[in-house]
Structure formats: structure tokens, C-alpha cells
Design a protein around this motif. Structure first.
Motif, mmCIF file in Angstrom:
data_model
loop_
_atom_site.group_PDB
_atom_site.id
_atom_site.type_symbol
_atom_site.label_atom_id
_atom_site.label_comp_id
_atom_site.label_asym_id
_atom_site.label_seq_id
_atom_site.Cartn_x
_atom_site.Cartn_y
_atom_site.Cartn_z
ATOM 1 N N ASN A 1 0.816 -1.216 0.000
ATOM 2 C CA ASN A 1 0.000 0.000 0.000
ATOM 3 C C ASN A 1 0.847 1.263 0.000
ATOM 4 N N SER A 2 1.851 1.297 0.852
ATOM 5 C CA SER A 2 2.673 2.509 0.967
ATOM 6 C C SER A 2 3.953 2.445 0.153
ATOM 7 N N GLY A 3 4.348 1.238 -0.263
ATOM 8 C CA GLY A 3 5.609 1.081 -0.978
ATOM 9 C C GLY A 3 6.811 1.288 -0.059
ATOM 10 N N ARG A 4 6.620 1.045 1.236
ATOM 11 C CA ARG A 4 7.676 1.282 2.217
ATOM 12 C C ARG A 4 7.925 0.047 3.076
ATOM 13 N N LEU B 1 8.391 -2.251 10.273
ATOM 14 C CA LEU B 1 8.728 -3.234 11.297
ATOM 15 C C LEU B 1 7.459 -3.662 12.004
ATOM 16 N N ALA B 2 7.452 -4.906 12.434
ATOM 17 C CA ALA B 2 6.285 -5.422 13.161
ATOM 18 C C ALA B 2 6.726 -6.534 14.099
ATOM 19 N N ALA B 3 5.987 -6.681 15.160
ATOM 20 C CA ALA B 3 6.171 -7.796 16.083
ATOM 21 C C ALA B 3 4.974 -8.714 15.934
ATOM 22 N N ALA B 4 5.229 -10.010 15.982
ATOM 23 C CA ALA B 4 4.151 -10.993 15.896
ATOM 24 C C ALA B 4 4.260 -11.943 17.086
ATOM 25 N N SER B 5 3.158 -12.199 17.713
ATOM 26 C CA SER B 5 3.129 -13.128 18.838
ATOM 27 C C SER B 5 3.131 -14.566 18.344
ATOM 28 N N ASN B 6 3.696 -15.421 19.150
ATOM 29 C CA ASN B 6 3.676 -16.855 18.889
ATOM 30 C C ASN B 6 4.134 -17.176 17.471
ATOM 31 N N GLN B 7 3.294 -17.834 16.690
ATOM 32 C CA GLN B 7 3.659 -18.185 15.315
ATOM 33 C C GLN B 7 2.808 -17.424 14.297
ATOM 34 N N ASP B 8 2.226 -16.308 14.709
ATOM 35 C CA ASP B 8 1.378 -15.558 13.784
ATOM 36 C C ASP B 8 2.168 -15.210 12.520
ATOM 37 N N PRO B 9 1.636 -15.545 11.354
ATOM 38 C CA PRO B 9 2.323 -15.217 10.109
ATOM 39 C C PRO B 9 2.149 -13.728 9.792
ATOM 40 N N LEU B 10 3.216 -13.094 9.372
ATOM 41 C CA LEU B 10 3.196 -11.643 9.159
ATOM 42 C C LEU B 10 2.162 -11.227 8.118
ATOM 43 N N GLN B 11 2.227 -11.805 6.943
ATOM 44 C CA GLN B 11 1.331 -11.358 5.871
ATOM 45 C C GLN B 11 -0.125 -11.649 6.203
ATOM 46 N N GLY B 12 -0.389 -12.805 6.783
ATOM 47 C CA GLY B 12 -1.762 -13.182 7.110
ATOM 48 C C GLY B 12 -2.377 -12.358 8.228
ATOM 49 N N THR B 13 -1.546 -11.751 9.061
ATOM 50 C CA THR B 13 -2.077 -10.994 10.197
ATOM 51 C C THR B 13 -1.934 -9.485 10.042
ATOM 52 N N THR B 14 -1.010 -9.029 9.194
ATOM 53 C CA THR B 14 -0.804 -7.582 9.039
ATOM 54 C C THR B 14 -0.927 -7.104 7.600
ATOM 55 N N GLY B 15 -0.814 -8.011 6.650
ATOM 56 C CA GLY B 15 -0.802 -7.632 5.240
ATOM 57 C C GLY B 15 0.593 -7.290 4.732
ATOM 58 N N LEU B 16 1.567 -7.180 5.636
ATOM 59 C CA LEU B 16 2.943 -6.888 5.217
ATOM 60 C C LEU B 16 3.576 -8.134 4.614
ATOM 61 N N ILE B 17 4.352 -7.946 3.566
ATOM 62 C CA ILE B 17 5.065 -9.059 2.946
ATOM 63 C C ILE B 17 6.363 -9.271 3.723
ATOM 64 N N PRO B 18 6.583 -10.472 4.258
ATOM 65 C CA PRO B 18 7.761 -10.708 5.089
ATOM 66 C C PRO B 18 9.058 -10.714 4.289
ATOM 67 N N LEU B 19 10.031 -9.950 4.786
ATOM 68 C CA LEU B 19 11.356 -9.892 4.164
ATOM 69 C C LEU B 19 12.409 -10.520 5.069
ATOM 70 N N LEU B 20 12.377 -10.151 6.344
ATOM 71 C CA LEU B 20 13.359 -10.628 7.318
ATOM 72 C C LEU B 20 12.640 -10.916 8.627
ATOM 73 N N GLY B 21 12.781 -12.140 9.101
ATOM 74 C CA GLY B 21 12.175 -12.518 10.371
ATOM 75 C C GLY B 21 13.235 -12.932 11.371
ATOM 76 N N ILE B 22 13.048 -12.506 12.604
ATOM 77 C CA ILE B 22 13.926 -12.925 13.690
ATOM 78 C C ILE B 22 13.081 -13.692 14.700
ATOM 79 N N ASP B 23 13.429 -14.944 14.865
ATOM 80 C CA ASP B 23 12.737 -15.841 15.776
ATOM 81 C C ASP B 23 13.163 -15.501 17.199
ATOM 82 N N VAL B 24 12.232 -15.079 18.039
ATOM 83 C CA VAL B 24 12.570 -14.812 19.436
ATOM 84 C C VAL B 24 11.862 -15.782 20.387
#
Length: 164
Positions: A97-100, A103-126
Motif C-alpha cells: 500500500n505505501s511502498g515502504r 517493522l512489526a512484532a508478531a506473537s507466537n507463530q502468527d504469520p506476518l502477511q496473514g495478520t498484518t498484510g505486510l510481505i515478510p522480508l526478514l524474520g527474527i525468531d525470538v
């Protein structure tokens, strides 16, 4: 894990037509197990024993544009990741949408795109299992070290694909 995802999905498709209650009941298992599969599939390609350093090209330009500098980006992504209560993921994503970059935080195993609409580029497992053997319960030390194995070429390829 794929077997669990398949079994849950198979059960969902085999429910009687209109059995919304059963379909809804299966959603948490699909989100958790499917998200775990998606997240880890990205995570493993984001890492490399030859990684580290800094990104190049369009990725570096986008990081500077959206975060001010590479160092500021790392600080912000580390802060988001260390701040996750319990288990989860810190993400660098791309917003169509913004072309930008965002950053986002996701709880548990929530998938980024399915929960925020952002396309995942880099994930850090915490999740603690990602760092406990080497760093015990000191998530911050793990986050300092992970930058030494980030596969910036992979992250850059993901950005190019996302921008199409």
C-alpha cells in the motif's frame, strides 16, 4: 509440522458444507502450525554462515529512506524483537500500500502477511528455543549476534519480489 497443517486443513475441507463452527474451531491450529511453517521457512533462508555485513542496492536504499540509516534500522528492529513478551517474531516487512518498509512484532507463530498484510522480508525468531542453548535467557545478546548471520542477499531478493 506439515502433517499437522495438512491434517487440520484436510479436516476443514471435509467438514459438512456450511459447518462454520468446525471451520472456525480449526482456525487457531491452522494459524499456529501454518504460521510456524511459513515463519521458519523464511527464517532459515534469511540466515547464512557467510552472512552479516550490510545490505546493498535497493534494499539499503529503502532502509535508509524508511529508517534514516542502517544502524537506526538495526536498533529499531532489535528493540521490537527484544520487547516481545513471551514467544514471537520480529519482522521487517514490505507494505504494498505505501511502498515502504515497516517493522512489526508478531506473537507466537502468527504469520506476518496473514495478520498484518505486510510481505515478510526478514524474520527474527525470538522463541526461547532459538537462542537458549547459546545465550540462556539473554535475548538481547542473541539479537546483537544474529546480525552476523543475516543473509542480506536473500532479504534483497524478497524485497524485489515484493515490489513486483
Amino acid at each position: 509440522m506439515q502433517g499437522i497443517i495438512f491434517n487440520s486443513a484436510h479436516c476443514a475441507t471435509q467438514t459438512q458444507k456450511g459447518d462454520v463452527t468446525t471451520q472456525v474451531a480449526l482456525q487457531p491450529a491452522l494459524r499456529f502450525n501454518g504460521g510456524g511453517h511459513i515463519n521458519h521457512s523464511i527464517f532459515w533462508t534469511n540466515l547464512s554462515p557467510n552472512g552479516g555485513g550490510e545490505p546493498a542496492g535497493e534494499l539499503m536504499e529503502a532502509i535508509k529512506r524508511d529508517f534514516g540509516s542502517f544502524e537506526k534500522f538495526k536498533e529499531k528492529m532489535s528493540a521490537i524483537s527484544v520487547g516481545i513478551q513471551g514467544s514471537g517474531w520480529g519482522w521487517l516487512g514490505y507494505s504494498k500500500n505505501s511502498g515502504r518498509l515497516q517493522l512489526a512484532a508478531a506473537s507466537n507463530q502468527d504469520p506476518l502477511q496473514g495478520t498484518t498484510g505486510l510481505i515478510p522480508l526478514l524474520g527474527i525468531d525470538v522463541w526461547e528455543h532459538a537462542y537458549y542453548l547459546q545465550y540462556k535467557n539473554v535475548r538481547g545478546d542473541y539479537l546483537k549476534a544474529i546480525w552476523n548471520v543475516i543473509n542480506w542477499e536473500n532479504v534483497g531478493e524478497r524485497l524485489k519480489a515484493a515490489m513486483k
